[in-house]
Every structure is written in structure tokens, then in C-alpha cells.
Design a protein around this motif. Structure first.
Motif, PDB file in Angstrom:
ATOM      1  N   ILE A   3       0.747  -1.112  -0.111  1.00  0.00           N
ATOM      2  CA  ILE A   3      -0.034   0.002   0.084  1.00  0.00           C
ATOM      3  C   ILE A   3       0.828   1.001  -0.030  1.00  0.00           C
ATOM      4  N   VAL A   4       1.902   1.133   0.883  1.00  0.00           N
ATOM      5  CA  VAL A   4       2.922   2.204   0.800  1.00  0.00           C
ATOM      6  C   VAL A   4       3.488   2.535  -0.571  1.00  0.00           C
ATOM      7  N   GLN A   5       3.755   1.528  -1.182  1.00  0.00           N
ATOM      8  CA  GLN A   5       4.691   1.725  -2.521  1.00  0.00           C
ATOM      9  C   GLN A   5       3.417   1.992  -3.721  1.00  0.00           C
ATOM     10  N   LEU A   6       2.181   1.775  -3.302  1.00  0.00           N
ATOM     11  CA  LEU A   6       1.189   2.388  -4.335  1.00  0.00           C
ATOM     12  C   LEU A   6       0.981   3.749  -3.954  1.00  0.00           C
ATOM     13  N   ALA A   7       1.136   4.221  -2.938  1.00  0.00           N
ATOM     14  CA  ALA A   7       0.776   5.525  -2.361  1.00  0.00           C
ATOM     15  C   ALA A   7       2.221   6.464  -2.844  1.00  0.00           C
ATOM     16  N   ILE A   8       3.172   5.814  -3.162  1.00  0.00           N
ATOM     17  CA  ILE A   8       4.318   6.586  -3.729  1.00  0.00           C
ATOM     18  C   ILE A   8       4.412   6.477  -5.055  1.00  0.00           C
ATOM     19  N   SER A   9       4.190   5.311  -5.794  1.00  0.00           N
ATOM     20  CA  SER A   9       4.656   5.389  -7.249  1.00  0.00           C
ATOM     21  C   SER A   9       3.394   5.577  -8.110  1.00  0.00           C
ATOM     22  N   GLN A  10       2.170   5.692  -7.608  1.00  0.00           N
ATOM     23  CA  GLN A  10       0.870   5.859  -8.468  1.00  0.00           C
ATOM     24  C   GLN A  10       0.041   6.669  -8.049  1.00  0.00           C
ATOM     25  N   LYS A  11      -0.274   6.742  -6.717  1.00  0.00           N
ATOM     26  CA  LYS A  11      -0.834   7.830  -6.345  1.00  0.00           C
ATOM     27  C   LYS A  11      -0.637   9.232  -5.849  1.00  0.00           C
ATOM     28  N   GLN A  12       0.819   9.144  -5.786  1.00  0.00           N
ATOM     29  CA  GLN A  12       1.614  10.462  -5.427  1.00  0.00           C
ATOM     30  C   GLN A  12       0.980  11.149  -4.088  1.00  0.00           C
ATOM     31  N   ILE A  13       0.828  10.200  -3.244  1.00  0.00           N
ATOM     32  CA  ILE A  13       0.696  10.899  -1.807  1.00  0.00           C
ATOM     33  C   ILE A  13       1.699  10.850  -0.989  1.00  0.00           C
ATOM     34  N   LEU A  14       2.754  10.023  -1.035  1.00  0.00           N
ATOM     35  CA  LEU A  14       3.983   9.911  -0.246  1.00  0.00           C
ATOM     36  C   LEU A  14       4.974   9.880  -1.402  1.00  0.00           C
ATOM     37  N   GLY A  15       6.269  10.359  -0.864  1.00  0.00           N
ATOM     38  CA  GLY A  15       7.501  10.447  -1.642  1.00  0.00           C
ATOM     39  C   GLY A  15       8.449  10.222  -0.569  1.00  0.00           C
ATOM     40  N   TYR A  16       9.852  10.521  -0.998  1.00  0.00           N
ATOM     41  CA  TYR A  16      10.988  10.331  -0.467  1.00  0.00           C
ATOM     42  C   TYR A  16      11.748  11.801  -0.056  1.00  0.00           C
ATOM     43  N   CYS A  20      13.834   8.945   3.351  1.00  0.00           N
ATOM     44  CA  CYS A  20      12.669   8.615   4.365  1.00  0.00           C
ATOM     45  C   CYS A  20      11.288   8.849   3.688  1.00  0.00           C
ATOM     46  N   VAL A  21      10.393   8.443   3.875  1.00  0.00           N
ATOM     47  CA  VAL A  21       8.976   8.898   3.412  1.00  0.00           C
ATOM     48  C   VAL A  21       8.308   9.883   4.068  1.00  0.00           C
ATOM     49  N   VAL A  22       7.912  10.798   3.196  1.00  0.00           N
ATOM     50  CA  VAL A  22       7.286  11.962   3.518  1.00  0.00           C
ATOM     51  C   VAL A  22       6.165  12.159   2.603  1.00  0.00           C
ATOM     52  N   PRO A  23       5.197  13.273   3.060  1.00  0.00           N
ATOM     53  CA  PRO A  23       4.056  13.395   2.188  1.00  0.00           C
ATOM     54  C   PRO A  23       4.476  13.902   1.003  1.00  0.00           C
ATOM     55  N   HIS A  24       3.830  13.770  -0.021  1.00  0.00           N
ATOM     56  CA  HIS A  24       4.240  14.039  -1.415  1.00  0.00           C
ATOM     57  C   HIS A  24       4.737  15.595  -1.808  1.00  0.00           C
ATOM     58  N   GLN A  25       4.003  16.294  -1.249  1.00  0.00           N
ATOM     59  CA  GLN A  25       4.303  17.779  -1.300  1.00  0.00           C
ATOM     60  C   GLN A  25       5.772  18.065  -0.849  1.00  0.00           C
ATOM     61  N   ARG A  26       6.181  17.311  -0.078  1.00  0.00           N
ATOM     62  CA  ARG A  26       7.674  17.652   0.506  1.00  0.00           C
ATOM     63  C   ARG A  26       8.666  16.679  -0.036  1.00  0.00           C
ATOM     64  N   SER A  27       8.341  15.895  -1.182  1.00  0.00           N
ATOM     65  CA  SER A  27       9.359  14.991  -1.665  1.00  0.00           C
ATOM     66  C   SER A  27      10.318  15.624  -2.539  1.00  0.00           C
ATOM     67  N   GLU A  28      11.444  14.907  -2.630  1.00  0.00           N
ATOM     68  CA  GLU A  28      12.410  15.365  -3.597  1.00  0.00           C
ATOM     69  C   GLU A  28      12.075  15.368  -5.274  1.00  0.00           C
ATOM     70  N   ALA A  29      10.834  14.582  -5.262  1.00  0.00           N
ATOM     71  CA  ALA A  29      10.447  14.551  -6.762  1.00  0.00           C
ATOM     72  C   ALA A  29       9.660  15.903  -6.992  1.00  0.00           C
ATOM     73  N   VAL A  30       8.796  16.621  -6.031  1.00  0.00           N
ATOM     74  CA  VAL A  30       8.230  17.759  -6.007  1.00  0.00           C
ATOM     75  C   VAL A  30       9.084  18.794  -6.356  1.00  0.00           C
ATOM     76  N   VAL A  31      10.282  18.962  -5.410  1.00  0.00           N
ATOM     77  CA  VAL A  31      11.310  19.837  -5.587  1.00  0.00           C
ATOM     78  C   VAL A  31      11.857  19.899  -6.954  1.00  0.00           C
ATOM     79  N   LYS A  32      12.328  18.711  -7.546  1.00  0.00           N
ATOM     80  CA  LYS A  32      12.887  18.516  -8.947  1.00  0.00           C
ATOM     81  C   LYS A  32      11.996  18.940  -9.927  1.00  0.00           C
TER      82      LYS A  32
END
Length: 91
Positions: A3-16, A20-32
């Protein structure tokens, strides 16, 4: 875990961030993504890395040719991917 992997990869609810796992809006992917939209490099100082100059595309091509031995009078060679970044920084 699934479920965590789906929240990261497909739903973009979580990120890294730093592994460390963080809310998507604070993730490295959003910054990039934000830096890409602004056509700016990702802040090296924020990551704790020393500030490096931004190379032009032509300078990056020349450096990669040299690393791979594709420059005139050089013999082509294989370079492991993790070494490419280190070699770029050293030149």
C-alpha cells in the motif's frame, strides 16, 4: 508495504526525502519538478553538497566524450554509471 509503494509510485500521496517517506508535497520529486519548470538546478546547498557551476550542454558533451574516450585520439572505454558523476565533478 504494498500500500505504501502504491501511495508513492501511482497515487503520489507519499514521496522520499533522504531515504525517508514524507508527504508527496515535501518530496524530492516535487522539488525537482518545480526546479525543472523554472529551468533551474536543484539547490545543491539544500542537499548539503558544495555549490558547483552549471555546465553548458556543449561543455557536458565534451566532458562525457572525454570520460568515455570518444574524443579524438582516445580509445573508447566502458565506465560504470556511478563513476560518471564523480568523473564529471573532477573535471
Amino acid at each position: 508495504c504494498h500500500i505504501v509503494q502504491l501511495a508513492i509510485s501511482q497515487k503520489q500521496i507519499l514521496g522520499y526525502v533522504d531515504g525517508c517517506v514524507v508527504p508527496h508535497q515535501r518530496s524530492e520529486a516535487v522539488v525537482k519538478q518545480q526546479c525543472a519548470m523554472l529551468q533551474r538546478p536543484v539547490g545543491a546547498a539544500e542537499r548539503g553538497a558544495p555549490g558547483l557551476p552549471v555546465a553548458s550542454l556543449e561543455a557536458a558533451r565534451e566532458c562525457l566524450r572525454a570520460i568515455l574516450g570518444l574524443a579524438p585520439a582516445c580509445e573508447p572505454r566502458e565506465v560504470p554509471l556511478p563513476n560518471v558523476k564523480r568523473l564529471f565533478r573532477s573535471q
